[in-house]
Design an enzyme around this catalytic site. Structure first.
Site, PDB file in Angstrom:
ATOM      1  N   ASP A   1       0.813  -1.045  -0.049  1.00  0.00           N
ATOM      2  CA  ASP A   1       0.064   0.024   0.007  1.00  0.00           C
ATOM      3  C   ASP A   1       0.820   1.197   0.075  1.00  0.00           C
ATOM      4  O   ASP A   1       2.004   1.105   0.143  1.00  0.00           O
ATOM      5  CB  ASP A   1      -0.951  -0.031   1.234  1.00  0.00           C
ATOM      6  CG  ASP A   1      -2.297   0.699   1.039  1.00  0.00           C
ATOM      7  OD1 ASP A   1      -2.217   1.532  -0.047  1.00  0.00           O
ATOM      8  OD2 ASP A   1      -3.275   0.163   1.785  1.00  0.00           O
TER       9      ASP A   1
ATOM     10  N   ASP B   1     -10.965   2.030  -3.300  1.00  0.00           N
ATOM     11  CA  ASP B   1     -11.514   1.662  -2.096  1.00  0.00           C
ATOM     12  C   ASP B   1     -13.030   1.707  -2.093  1.00  0.00           C
ATOM     13  O   ASP B   1     -13.590   0.902  -1.378  1.00  0.00           O
ATOM     14  CB  ASP B   1     -10.988   2.561  -0.888  1.00  0.00           C
ATOM     15  CG  ASP B   1      -9.575   2.334  -0.172  1.00  0.00           C
ATOM     16  OD1 ASP B   1      -9.074   1.208  -0.664  1.00  0.00           O
ATOM     17  OD2 ASP B   1      -9.050   2.834   0.422  1.00  0.00           O
TER      18      ASP B   1
HETATM   19  C1  GLA Z   1      -5.798   1.877   2.273  1.00  0.00           C
HETATM   20  C2  GLA Z   1      -6.268   0.560   1.414  1.00  0.00           C
HETATM   21  C3  GLA Z   1      -7.270  -0.200   1.898  1.00  0.00           C
HETATM   22  C4  GLA Z   1      -6.604  -0.560   3.198  1.00  0.00           C
HETATM   23  C5  GLA Z   1      -6.248   0.528   4.231  1.00  0.00           C
HETATM   24  C6  GLA Z   1      -5.597   0.095   5.303  1.00  0.00           C
HETATM   25  O1  GLA Z   1      -6.776   2.655   2.350  1.00  0.00           O
HETATM   26  O2  GLA Z   1      -6.570   1.135   0.141  1.00  0.00           O
HETATM   27  O3  GLA Z   1      -7.881  -1.343   1.228  1.00  0.00           O
HETATM   28  O4  GLA Z   1      -5.806  -1.652   3.141  1.00  0.00           O
HETATM   29  O5  GLA Z   1      -5.261   1.195   3.437  1.00  0.00           O
HETATM   30  O6  GLA Z   1      -5.151   1.176   6.201  1.00  0.00           O
END
Ligand code: GLA
Length: 708
Positions: free
Chosen positions: A452, A521
């Protein structure tokens, strides 16, 4: 140079970069200027290229002499002369790998030791051209590159239409098409990391009229770069369009030491006179072979715990989710954020980034225990990391303040309560590499990583770069790629998802190191139809992670149907599903396993756009035209009598007979589509089409189509 032997040195003054259906033609003039004569459909007879009229279109325009528009390159020499003149010296052309022809055109300033190579790779069968630039100088002191485009492309048409893709967190890749007018339209990013959160480095440029899916002249382009980018579309006084594409030099004027080769990232582009559908299929075919890690291979179905638990979990909760994952029928469990850090435990997004050891309260038995528990249930185990970041509340922050990008004499500026590590620094590169390497060495059973990157760069200042601060944006990404290369040397097969707070980093600079990406997301089904539609222009479904979650108020069948068009996964608490819902998920996974290879490796046809229809429809066809999977989504809220119209399928063999089977029909439930169970000729399916049978928002139909 950049000195290379002159393999296959061409005698004619035309240099032709050619794929199966397109060609890009350059001409060397007697005074040494390199011109671009043509970019378009390949001419059948190679002698006809000699008939092309001369153009004023300089192939790679420089600043400071006679060129009056935006230059591809600008610099000043050690003696203060602010101009650059690049003249043709030589070129080479050879088939480096079967199906790939590489052309290098060597240019040089006649007065200064300053050299530029234009590189082209023509992927013949995929109809993709990859173009980049490398520069080196032998002046005494460093020089500053003010502009350094990867590619310059000239086009002539009565009108130009630009489709681009923009958005924000949770609204990624919204498509918009505009007519270009005289002057410059710029698409760019200044975000550094998570660089594409507002704008994707991808475009479709139609000539004369806006191209459709199957008609019209169009060029699709996407930059292989995970950092700041810039595309200029400039229409001059003669209505000629010049596209300049490359890294964004804003705040990134690059200091280049003598005798050091500076490579720009590649612009990948494709020409079609049969619309945008062809462009997408070209990119997908190319990407599966060259652009995405293991693009021709397999992918795991998985259960992720992010939306299911957020930071609130322990071993008991996780192992109970393992049981659920097993019952669901997925292959892997993916443990998300919140599993690490002790001094400042990662119980929210405010602490702990950088301290990559298991949190002893949540995971007293460590990751090894979780891997074992998952494996005991026949599941693989994967894990979330955000290696480029640091929380101000972390031991890493306390130990290594010099590893962090932040301005001296200014307050720290946070986004998601975190800061970015300085990947220009080799010590930081090594630290990031070791986060993964140490974890994998200790737990070789880890079978998957989600990588990430949850913030952009602000207050940009690298303690490492000292007095070459404006190299930061470029050197950061190059540092990241160095780490990824090193990781891939050691872990060539490990599947890794590219995530950036949703789809903030989706490009072919990073994807060769990643097996898939997280598009957004936002997993609300209707929003996902639009978001996945946007990505589908450039990126293949095998790389597009699509999880069934509880985001929004969408019915389960609709959510399943949307996720099945990509790499299917789940992020919910299976125990909260009713028995009927669980059975539908289990059925979906089984059916998905039957058709997934057609979805992943098939040719995509976008049949009806969600932007202009209540019913969005797309299909994937196997190359031999024996199998297809059709997805239809009724996205709008209103009852729609219009969906009694047929959806015409594409890309089938008219002479074959195909049997239509509706998927996601629970036992005892009626199929929605009347064509279910029937057989039709390909000719019929493409001309008369089939009615979806959907009536209202959230109705979805998935059809498996098989030749008899
Ligand atoms: C980001 C990702 C999510 C999740 C969060 C965790 O927002 O896009 O899918 O993994 O971080 O903090």
């Amino acid at each position: 140079m950049i000195c290379l032997p002159l393999f296959g040195m061409a005698q004619a003054s035309n240099i032709i970069v050619k794929t199966a259906h397109s060609s890009l033609v350059f001409k060397k003039e007697n005074n040494g200027t390199l011109k671009q004569l043509y970019f378009g459909e390949a001419l059948q007879n190679s002698n006809d290229y000699n008939a092309l009229p001369n153009r004023r279109d300089v192939a790679y325009p420089t600043f400071g002499t006679s060129y009056l528009f935006t230059p591809a390159i600008r610099t000043a020499h050690n003696d203060g002369n602010p101009s650059l003149d690049l003249q043709y010296i030589s070129h080479t052309q050879q088939e480096t790998t079967t199906g790939i022809e590489e052309t290098i055109i060597h240019l040089k300033d006649p007065q200064y030791p300053f050299e530029v190579d234009l590189h082209f790779k023509a992927y013949k069968n995929e109809d993709i051209i990859e173009q980049w630039m490398s520069v080196v100088h032998h002046e005494k002191k460093p020089i500053t590159l003010n502009n350094y485009a990867s590619a310059a492309l000239s086009l002539r048409a009565p009108q130009y239409y630009l489709q681009h893709f923009h958005g924000d967190w949770a609204t990624e890749m919204q498509a918009e098409e505009i007519r270009l007018t005289a002057g410059i339209k710029t698409l760019d990013s200044r975000l550094g990391t998570r660089a594409q959160m507002y704008q994707s480095p991808s475009f479709l440029l139609s000539l004369a009229t806006p191209a459709g899916e199957d008609n019209g002249e169009v060029i699709g382009g996407t930059l292989s770069w995970s950092g700041n980018f810039k595309f200029d579309f400039e229409i001059d006084e003669q209505n000629q369009l010049r596209i300049l594409a490359g890294m964004n030099e804003q705040g990134a004027e690059y200091t280049l030491a003598p005798n050091t080769v500076f490579n720009t990232p590649a612009l990948l582009y494709s020409y079609s006179n049969t619309g945008k559908g062809t462009i997408s299929r070209n990119f997908h075919r190319w990407a599966r072979k060259y652009g995405v890690m293991n693009g021709l291979g397999d992918r795991f179905t998985l259960l992720n715990n992010w939306e299911a638990t957020y930071f609130n979990f322990d071993e008991k909760k996780l192992t109970s989710l393992f049981d659920d994952a097993k019952e669901l029928g997925v292959q892997l469990f993916l443990l998300d954020d919140g599993w690490f850090a002790n001094k400042y435990p990662r119980n929210s997004d405010k602490t702990g980034l950088g301290d990559w050891e298991e949190n002893k309260e949540k995971l007293p038995n460590g990751l090894g225990y979780l891997v074992k528990e998952a494996n005991n249930r026949g599941l693989q185990f994967g894990i979330w990391l955000e290696p480029e970041m640091v929380s101000p509340k972390s031991e890493l922050y306390e130990k290594h303040p010099n590893w962090i990008i932040k301005l001296p004499n200014r307050p720290e500026h946070y986004y998601r309560s975190q800061l970015v590590l300085d990947l220009t620094n080799p010590a930081v590169q090594n630290f990031v590499y070791k986060i993964v390497d140490d974890m994998m060495t200790k737990n070789p059973g880890i079978a998957y990583i989600k990588w990430d990157c949850n913030r952009m760069i602000t207050n940009a200042y690298s303690p490492y770069l000292k007095n070459t601060q404006s190299n930061l944006y470029v050197d950061y990404v190059k540092g990241l790629y160095k780490v990824l290369v090193q990781l891939r040397d050691k872990y060539p097969k490990l599947p890794i998802m590219l995530c950036s707070g949703g789809g903030g980093r989706v490009d072919y600079g990073a994807l060769p190191y990643f097996t898939e990406f997280w598009p957004s997301d936002n997993t609300g089904a209707t929003e996902r139809v639009f978001i996945q539609w946007g990505y589908s222009y450039f990126f293949p479904s095998i790389a597009m992670s699509a999880h069934v979650t509880d985001w929004g108020t969408y019915n389960l069948k609709y959510r399943l149907a949307v996720s099945m068009s990509g790499r299917l996964g789940f992020d919910l608490v299976p125990k909260k599903l009713s028995a009927e819902e669980l059975a539908l998920c289990q059925q979906a996974i089984k059916e998905y396993n039957q058709v997934k290879h057609t979805i992943w490796q098939g040719d995509l046809y976008r049949l009806q756009s969600p932007y202009t229809n209540n019913l969005a429809a797309l299909m994937y066809n196997s190359e031999d035209k024996n199998k297809a999977v059709v997805f239809m989504y009724h996205t709008q809220q209103l009852f729609d009598p219009g969906t009694t119209y047929p959806v015409k399928l594409k890309g089938l063999d008219p002479s074959k007979q195909y049997r239509v089977t509706e998927l996601l029909v629970a036992p005892g439930k009626k199929a929605m589509c009347k064509a279910n169970g029937k057989t039709f000729s390909g000719d019929y399916l493409m001309k008369a089409g089939i009615e979806s049978g959907t009536k209202r928002a959230q109705d979805a139909v998935v059809l498996s189509i098989e030749a008899l």
